[in-house]
Design a protein around this motif. Sequence first.
Motif, short mmCIF file in Angstrom:
data_model
loop_
_atom_site.label_atom_id
_atom_site.label_comp_id
_atom_site.label_asym_id
_atom_site.label_seq_id
_atom_site.Cartn_x
_atom_site.Cartn_y
_atom_site.Cartn_z
N ILE A 117 -5.79 9.50 -9.87
CA ILE A 117 -6.12 8.28 -9.13
C ILE A 117 -6.72 8.70 -7.79
O ILE A 117 -6.07 9.40 -7.01
N PRO A 118 -7.97 8.31 -7.53
CA PRO A 118 -8.65 8.76 -6.30
C PRO A 118 -8.14 8.05 -5.05
O PRO A 118 -7.54 6.98 -5.12
N GLY A 119 -8.40 8.67 -3.92
CA GLY A 119 -8.11 8.07 -2.62
C GLY A 119 -6.82 8.57 -2.00
O GLY A 119 -6.00 9.21 -2.64
N ASN A 120 -6.67 8.24 -0.71
CA ASN A 120 -5.49 8.66 0.04
C ASN A 120 -4.33 7.69 -0.09
O ASN A 120 -3.21 8.00 0.26
N GLN A 121 -4.65 6.48 -0.56
CA GLN A 121 -3.62 5.47 -0.75
C GLN A 121 -4.09 4.48 -1.81
O GLN A 121 -5.28 4.41 -2.11
N VAL A 122 -3.13 3.74 -2.36
CA VAL A 122 -3.43 2.76 -3.40
C VAL A 122 -2.83 1.43 -2.98
O VAL A 122 -1.68 1.36 -2.55
N GLU A 123 -3.62 0.36 -3.13
CA GLU A 123 -3.16 -0.98 -2.80
C GLU A 123 -2.82 -1.72 -4.10
O GLU A 123 -3.59 -1.69 -5.05
N VAL B 283 0.86 -1.18 0.00
CA VAL B 283 0.00 0.00 0.00
C VAL B 283 0.90 1.23 0.00
O VAL B 283 1.81 1.34 0.83
N ALA C 88 0.90 5.45 0.08
CA ALA C 88 0.14 6.66 0.38
C ALA C 88 0.25 7.64 -0.77
O ALA C 88 1.16 7.56 -1.60
N ARG C 89 -0.66 8.58 -0.81
CA ARG C 89 -0.68 9.58 -1.87
C ARG C 89 0.67 10.27 -2.04
O ARG C 89 1.08 10.58 -3.15
#
Length: 65
Positions: A49-55, A7, A9-10
């Motif tokens: 890319i949305p969200g605070n983090q990407v998995e 994961v 983070a932004r």
Amino acid sequence: TVVLRFVIARDGRLVDASIVRSSGVVAIDRGLLESLRAASPYPPIPAEIPGNQVEFTQPIQAARR
């Protein structure tokens, strides 16, 4: 083949990393996790890319040469 889950983070920080499926060789698994952690921080996540983090879940195939 090792399957890693990580994961990011932004801002590019590595938030978490784990092995989803082991290669069966502890040294390979450990080395890949250590490499993933050593490469942090990563580039920031693109704004589109949305969200605070990407998995990510990524298979990595190791081969002896």
